[in-house]
Write a protein that holds these residues in place. Structure first.
Motif, mmCIF file in Angstrom:
data_model
loop_
_atom_site.group_PDB
_atom_site.id
_atom_site.type_symbol
_atom_site.label_atom_id
_atom_site.label_comp_id
_atom_site.label_asym_id
_atom_site.label_seq_id
_atom_site.Cartn_x
_atom_site.Cartn_y
_atom_site.Cartn_z
ATOM 1 N N UNK A 676 0.756 -1.168 0.051
ATOM 2 C CA UNK A 676 0.000 0.086 0.064
ATOM 3 C C UNK A 676 1.034 1.129 0.002
ATOM 4 N N UNK A 677 2.008 1.172 0.506
ATOM 5 C CA UNK A 677 2.866 2.404 0.546
ATOM 6 C C UNK A 677 3.941 2.446 -0.749
ATOM 7 N N UNK A 678 4.112 3.776 -0.871
ATOM 8 C CA UNK A 678 4.784 3.745 -2.329
ATOM 9 C C UNK A 678 6.275 3.381 -2.033
ATOM 10 N N UNK A 679 6.772 2.891 -3.234
ATOM 11 C CA UNK A 679 8.128 2.096 -2.942
ATOM 12 C C UNK A 679 9.408 3.020 -2.706
ATOM 13 N N UNK A 680 10.353 2.645 -1.946
ATOM 14 C CA UNK A 680 11.494 3.692 -1.944
ATOM 15 C C UNK A 680 11.302 4.702 -0.979
ATOM 16 N N UNK A 681 12.335 4.887 -0.311
ATOM 17 C CA UNK A 681 12.238 5.636 0.735
ATOM 18 C C UNK A 681 12.625 7.131 0.158
ATOM 19 N N UNK A 682 13.409 7.559 -0.937
ATOM 20 C CA UNK A 682 13.557 8.744 -1.308
ATOM 21 C C UNK A 682 13.016 8.729 -2.813
ATOM 22 N N UNK A 683 12.099 8.024 -3.126
ATOM 23 C CA UNK A 683 11.386 8.095 -4.343
ATOM 24 C C UNK A 683 10.378 9.271 -4.463
ATOM 25 N N UNK A 684 10.238 9.813 -5.859
ATOM 26 C CA UNK A 684 9.074 10.884 -5.897
ATOM 27 C C UNK A 684 7.937 9.898 -6.355
ATOM 28 N N UNK A 685 6.914 10.601 -6.400
ATOM 29 C CA UNK A 685 5.687 10.029 -6.792
ATOM 30 C C UNK A 685 5.544 9.548 -8.062
ATOM 31 N N UNK A 686 6.367 10.528 -8.965
ATOM 32 C CA UNK A 686 6.564 10.097 -10.421
ATOM 33 C C UNK A 686 7.224 8.639 -10.548
ATOM 34 N N UNK A 687 8.190 8.495 -9.774
ATOM 35 C CA UNK A 687 8.971 7.144 -9.785
ATOM 36 C C UNK A 687 8.108 5.980 -9.465
ATOM 37 N N UNK A 688 7.301 6.212 -8.464
ATOM 38 C CA UNK A 688 6.365 5.052 -7.909
ATOM 39 C C UNK A 688 5.235 4.856 -8.824
ATOM 40 N N UNK A 689 4.570 5.994 -9.785
ATOM 41 C CA UNK A 689 3.776 5.700 -10.541
ATOM 42 C C UNK A 689 4.299 4.736 -11.899
ATOM 43 N N UNK A 690 5.690 5.121 -12.000
ATOM 44 C CA UNK A 690 6.227 4.501 -13.310
ATOM 45 C C UNK A 690 6.404 2.909 -12.869
ATOM 46 N N UNK A 691 6.905 2.973 -11.605
ATOM 47 C CA UNK A 691 7.245 1.532 -11.332
ATOM 48 C C UNK A 691 6.070 0.841 -11.220
ATOM 49 N N UNK A 692 4.832 1.123 -10.889
ATOM 50 C CA UNK A 692 3.539 0.453 -10.735
ATOM 51 C C UNK A 692 3.361 0.002 -12.235
ATOM 52 N N UNK A 693 3.407 0.998 -13.417
ATOM 53 C CA UNK A 693 2.974 0.726 -14.686
ATOM 54 C C UNK A 693 3.958 -0.242 -15.085
ATOM 55 N N UNK A 694 5.231 -0.320 -14.735
ATOM 56 C CA UNK A 694 6.146 -0.997 -15.459
ATOM 57 C C UNK A 694 5.696 -2.600 -14.941
ATOM 58 N N UNK A 695 5.500 -2.719 -13.680
ATOM 59 C CA UNK A 695 4.971 -3.799 -12.707
ATOM 60 C C UNK A 695 3.989 -4.581 -13.806
ATOM 61 N N UNK A 696 2.811 -3.746 -13.919
ATOM 62 C CA UNK A 696 1.686 -4.314 -14.676
ATOM 63 C C UNK A 696 1.847 -4.640 -16.238
ATOM 64 N N UNK A 697 2.741 -3.870 -16.778
ATOM 65 C CA UNK A 697 3.108 -4.081 -18.017
ATOM 66 C C UNK A 697 3.987 -5.597 -18.289
ATOM 67 N N UNK A 698 4.571 -5.830 -17.375
ATOM 68 C CA UNK A 698 5.576 -7.010 -17.422
ATOM 69 C C UNK A 698 4.348 -8.202 -16.910
ATOM 70 N N UNK A 699 3.581 -8.233 -15.921
ATOM 71 C CA UNK A 699 2.746 -8.949 -15.340
ATOM 72 C C UNK A 699 1.610 -9.571 -16.788
ATOM 73 N N UNK A 700 1.292 -8.232 -17.398
ATOM 74 C CA UNK A 700 0.291 -8.421 -18.413
ATOM 75 C C UNK A 700 1.123 -9.515 -19.639
#
Length: 703
Positions: A676-700
């Motif tokens: 539920x919490x955004x990943x990476x202590x020093x990450x920006x919201x942009x990085x976390x949204x990109x991370x989630x999108x990449x995860x979903x792309x790989x899973x799909x």
């Protein structure tokens, strides 16, 4: 007492910056009739003898003198002295059981010694907390929860203080201190929490008292928070902040318990020779530290206690953002931003409240904070796109097409933040204002920050950005415009027409030995690939530069401009032994199979302890060695991700390129998406949204 200062051998003690010989000077000047002298004395003591909360032998030796000053009812710096005593005592009590070392490297007993002194003077804090001066009382009340070790007595004193005071800030402080006491002393917990329960349920008590008791009771036992706690808090908040009477000017930011001047009387003057972005950063720091509503500290505490209860926090924030009190709404902006930046989920409701309730043309002070927050929340701020565009258009209609450069500071800043938030969403409706900024050179440095997002407008932006880059005087240590920001914007726009200007910046930066700026410009050139081949003759000599960072950037750029592996690979292999090895590793990965000579070195690198080295090496290993390296690559990527989740975007980018070979990572990817919490202590919201999108792309792709 102060006359005994010279009887102590201060030179035998040390503080953060050396011998403590200046401590007695500061102690004397803390009682000066001149407020400037007092301020400098306290600043000196805090920065050296109480540096970042540290406690030294000289700090302990100062305590008797500080207590003597605090006992003097006519001492001009008395409130500040009590505040200093509280700060020292708080740190000493919280750390007195640990092992710490002094500036000389020997084990220090300063925390334990200071804690003993402060506890010995606990009754002094009882007296200070009952002082006729409300400022003295406020400075001392927290000490009742920190230094009194008789729990029953402390509870009774705090109950008495609540009955004896009438100011809202002091009452809230008493209730918070009762919770501090309950959390510190198990012997006081039952009585303290029972008192908080009674206060929270007392319908005859004022709403602010009940809300404070409710929040701090929850703080004492967050695991016991029931479904009714947040709705009750919302009802109490409504009582505290009733709708303003007819004719009341909301812009005056009148809260339910008194006035609050949100907007500064005038914009602070900018010091000469200080880059505008530096001056703005200090101005922002001051603005962000302001508190406008009396309930703000309490509500921040409540959000901290609620923590992962995101739906309940969102409901509370919705109430705050819809409050009829402008001060409450303003302070809620930062809290909403913090929640959205920290927790994943659908935040459309809060984003729209920020846009519709706070982006107000008639209140530029609040609009600035709302637009700034929306800009920082990209791409989650996408639902606010139309509201931002409408606000920008309305300001241009109302105040003219040059509102970006208006002489009215609050209006100018509010409009600029809204334009920048719109530009960060890649919206072309921000373009007219960016052109106004770049053509008129009014706060053009702000426009440069977001110009790279408007790729379709490169034809209009690149010539203007190139002109600004050409005007930079690289001999200045702090130029008015950042060359790094300009070359980054030009690279992001991706128009090869920018190549001559960036090449010129490389030459100028090297001439003035600004190696980091030159390296950044080389990286920007490299992003154009062979379209920047005209810069080869400028770049090639720099691949032999003495400065290692410049040499690595130039070597990597040469490959992108020339695409000659026979020339690039040996140079990059040589850099693998330097501290710029990750730059060389990435370039070797981009070269791919022709860089096979680097494989033995890369195989060793994926086994080192440093997770960043492992990630860069593993990615290059895949690009060069392909399927044969999958087991080694997968092990290195997943190990690095587990050790430091700040590497996750780099790991996932490589996994995404690996296609079906990334299948072993699916369990880790699913686990990441479940967080539920955004990943990476020093990450920006942009990085976390990109991370989630990449995860979903790989899973799909794989499922």
């Amino acid at each position: 007492m102060i006359n005994r200062l010279d009887s102590i051998d201060w030179s035998s003690m040390s503080h953060a910056y050396g011998p403590a010989i200046d401590v007695p000077v500061w102690l004397r000047e803390m009682s000066s009739a001149d407020p400037d002298i007092r301020e400098k004395a306290f600043s000196g003591f805090y920065s050296a003898a109480h540096h970042q909360g540290d406690v030294y032998t000289c700090t302990t030796a100062s305590l008797p003198f500080l207590f003597a000053m605090a006992d003097d009812p006519v001492a001009p710096g008395r409130v500040s002295v009590i505040g200093l005593l509280l700060s020292i005592g708080r740190e000493a009590v919280s750390r007195c059981d640990g092992i710490y070392f002094g500036p000389d490297g020997t084990e220090s007993a300063s925390y334990a010694d200071s804690a003993a002194v402060v506890r010995k003077h606990a009754d002094d804090f009882v007296r200070y907390a009952a002082d006729p001066d409300p400022l003295v009382r406020r400075a001392a009340i927290e000490g009742l929860g920190l230094f009194l070790d008789d729990g029953d007595r402390a509870v009774e004193i705090l109950r008495g203080r609540l009955l004896a005071t009438s100011g809202i800030l002091e009452r809230l402080l008493v209730i918070r201190t009762m919770a501090d006491l309950a959390l510190r002393l198990p012997t006081a917990r039952t009585a303290a929490t029972a008192w908080l329960d009674t206060l929270a349920g007392d319908t005859a008590a004022s709403a602010d008292i009940r809300l404070a008791a409710l929040v701090h009771r929850a703080r004492c036992a967050p695991q016991d928070i029931g479904d009714d706690v947040v709705p009750t808090a919302i009802d109490l908040l409504r009582e505290i902040t009733p709708a303003p009477k007819s004719g009341t000017n909301n812009a005056e930011c009148q809260s339910g318990s008194g006035g609050c001047a949100c907007a500064p009387a005038a914009e602070p003057a900018t010091a000469q020779d200080v880059p505008p972005q530096i001056a703005a950063a200090f101005d922002d720091l001051d603005r962000h530290n302001r508190v406008h509503a009396p309930t703000t500290s309490l509500l921040r505490t409540f959000h901290t206690v609620l923590d992962a209860r995101v739906p309940e926090r969102a409901a509370l924030l919705a109430e705050q953002l819809c409050s009829p009190d402008p001060a409450t709404r303003y302070d809620a902006i930062r809290m909403a931003r913090d929640l959205i930046s920290t927790w994943r989920g659908d935040h459309t409701g809060l984003v729209m409240l920020l846009a519709n309730n706070c982006l107000l043309p008639e209140d530029p002070y609040t609009a600035t904070a709302a637009a700034e927050s929306l800009g920082s929340l990209t791409p989650v701020s996408e639902p606010a796109r139309e509201a931002l565009a409408s606000h920008v258009a309305a300001q241009r209609t109302m105040h003219g097409p040059d509102v970006w450069a208006t002489p009215r500071p609050l209006l100018r800043r509010a409009h600029q933040e809204a334009v920048m938030a719109l530009a960060r969403l890649g919206d072309p409706r921000a373009l007219p204002d960016l052109l106004t900024a770049l053509d008129g050179d009014t706060d053009a440095w702000r426009a440069v920050q977001v110009a790279g997002r408007l790729g379709p407008a490169a034809g209009e932006l690149v010539p203007r950005l190139s002109q600004h880059l050409a005007r930079i005087d690289f001999s200045e240590e702090w130029p008015q415009m950042s060359a790094g920001a300009l070359v980054s914007a030009l690279a992001e726009l991706g128009d090869p027409a920018a190549v001559p200007a960036i090449t010129g910046a490389v030459t100028a930066a090297v001439r003035h030995e600004q190696w980091r700026t030159a390296a950044l410009a080389l990286e920007s050139l490299a992003s154009f690939g062979t379209a920047a081949a005209s810069a080869v003759e400028t770049v090639r000599p720099l691949a032999e530069a003495d400065d290692l960072g410049l040499r690595a950037a130039a070597t990597a750029a040469l490959w992108e401009l020339e695409r000659d592996p026979e020339n690039a690979v040996p140079r990059l292999n040589d850099l693998l032994d330097s501290y710029r090895h990750n730059v060389a590793t990435d370039a070797l990965g981009r070269i791919g199979p022709p860089a096979a000579s680097a494989l033995p070195r890369l195989r060793k690198s994926v086994a080192v302890d440093d997770p960043w080295t492992r990630v860069h090496a593993a990615a290059a290993l895949w690009e060069i060695g392909g399927e044969a390296e999958v087991p080694r690559v997968m092990q290195a990527l997943l190990a690095a991700w587990d050790k430091n989740d700040a590497t996750s975007n780099h790991v996932l980018a490589c996994l995404n390129r690996m296609g079906p070979a990334a299948a072993p990572a699916l369990p880790r990817i699913r686990a990441e998406l479940s967080l539920p919490r955004r990943s990476g202590r020093f990450k920006s919201i942009t990085c976390d949204e990109e991370l989630q999108n990449t995860c979903r792309t790989i899973m799909a792709r794989l499922t």
